[in-house]
Design an enzyme around this catalytic site. Structure first.
Site, PDB file in Angstrom:
ATOM      1  N   ASP A 224       0.968  -1.072   0.156  1.00 57.87           N
ATOM      2  CA  ASP A 224       0.133   0.016   0.106  1.00 57.87           C
ATOM      3  C   ASP A 224       0.818   1.152   0.107  1.00 57.87           C
ATOM      4  O   ASP A 224       2.057   1.323   0.705  1.00 57.87           O
ATOM      5  CB  ASP A 224      -0.823   0.153   1.243  1.00 57.87           C
TER       6      ASP A 224
ATOM      7  N   ASN B 105     -10.014  -2.389  -6.951  1.00 58.25           N
ATOM      8  CA  ASN B 105      -9.115  -1.429  -8.003  1.00 58.25           C
ATOM      9  C   ASN B 105      -9.573  -1.222  -9.340  1.00 58.25           C
ATOM     10  O   ASN B 105      -9.202  -0.264  -9.984  1.00 58.25           O
ATOM     11  CB  ASN B 105      -7.453  -2.072  -7.978  1.00 58.25           C
TER      12      ASN B 105
END
Length: 319
Positions: free
Chosen positions: A33, A81
């Site tokens: 991340d 995503n």
């Protein structure tokens, strides 16, 4: 001067951590991340952050092999995503294609026996990504020394749901009896090839959540979790070793807990015919503090009332 001093401190700290680490988890899973936030902070755009993160990924693979990790799973692209801007995803897909092929052909991958696998709903990805996945998997198919799983179009909850549907269909078709359903049945439905239980999850970027990542293999194994603040491109070997240390502390705590529970069971029931509890105590005896080991010895003596000092239960003098 300040930058030099900082590098020197980091190197010393990394050396200290390396000496503290005594054992490696078998399977490490990483939530990478912070690529986009790193790019914004450094004045770039999202693709710049993803490319910088890809360099960190290569280093982490090397660190895993150095300390004896056998399987690494990287959360590269989640089902959520897909909601990001198309231009950002298209650039990421191009990078994935490039790195999958480049990595599959790399000498270090071939020489170290790294097998590359993709897990997730690969069929949802563009054709060019699917082709790159197929190439990487075929190029490393016979490699078994180290497993690298790339989680693409992945969502843990959706994978469990699909597995449940597949098992239900098998029962309805008469190919599977309800009483035959066990843990291995579910695991065979989750992925085409076996995935080890996760021992440690690492998440970078400051968020403290596991984001639906490998729930069956991580939560079911009570995996240790290490959250850290550096964005993925900034993740260092010292950060990695701190994660391994977290796993070791978690493992030590788990071993003590198992031994204490087994001790409590033996003490409460006083039954010499509790082989499972006895085997747990024997296995984890060395994990207990010295004082508790003495208490365990006393407990075992009370469970053998025929024993006396120097004479065994059969009346023979001890050697």
């Amino acid at each position: 001067m300040k930058r030099w001093f900082r590098r020197r401190v980091d190197a010393v700290y990394e050396d200290v951590l390396s000496r503290e680490v005594s054992g490696a988890p078998t399977h490490v899973a990483v939530i990478q991340d912070g690529n986009r936030r790193y790019a914004r902070r450094t004045g770039g755009n999202a693709p710049d952050g993803h490319r910088a993160g890809a360099e960190t990924t290569e280093r982490v693979l090397e660190w895993c092999q150095e300390i004896g990790v056998e399987e690494l799973t990287l959360y590269a692209f989640s089902t959520e995503n897909f909601d990001r801007p198309d231009e950002e995803n298209e650039a990421l897909f191009d990078l994935l294609c490039e790195k999958l092929r480049e990595f599959a052909d790399a000498d270090r991958v071939q020489e170290n026996g790294v097998g590359i696998r993709a897990i997730g709903e690969i069929e949802r990805l563009p054709d060019r990504v699917q082709e790159a996945v197929s190439y990487a998997e075929a190029r490393t198919r016979d490699h078994e020394q180290f497993v690298l799983n790339i989680a693409l179009a992945y969502g843990g909850r959706s994978r469990l749901l699909e597995a449940a549907r597949d098992v239900t269909a098998a029962v309805e078709d008469g190919d599977l009896e309800v009483e035959e359903i066990d843990v291995k049945t579910i695991e065979r439905q989750l992925y085409d090839q076996p995935v080890r239980d996760v021992d440690l999850i690492i998440r970078t970027g400051g968020d403290e959540r596991t984001s639906n990542f490998l729930p069956w293999h991580a939560n079911g194994n009570e995996a240790a979790v290490f959250f850290c603040t550096p964005y993925w491109p900034e993740f260092s070997k010292a950060d990695f070793l701190r994660g391994i240390r977290t796993y070791e502390h978690r493992e030590e705590s788990w071993r003590r807990t198992r031994a204490r529970r087994a001790m409590a069971l033996l003490g409460a029931l006083g039954d010499a015919d509790l082989p499972e509890a006895r085997s747990v105590v024997d296995r984890f005896r060395d994990s207990l503090p010295t004082g508790e080991r003495s208490a365990l010895d006393d407990l075992e003596k009370r469970e053998r009332p025929g024993d006396t000092d120097g004479v065994d239960a059969g009346g023979q003098a001890a050697d």
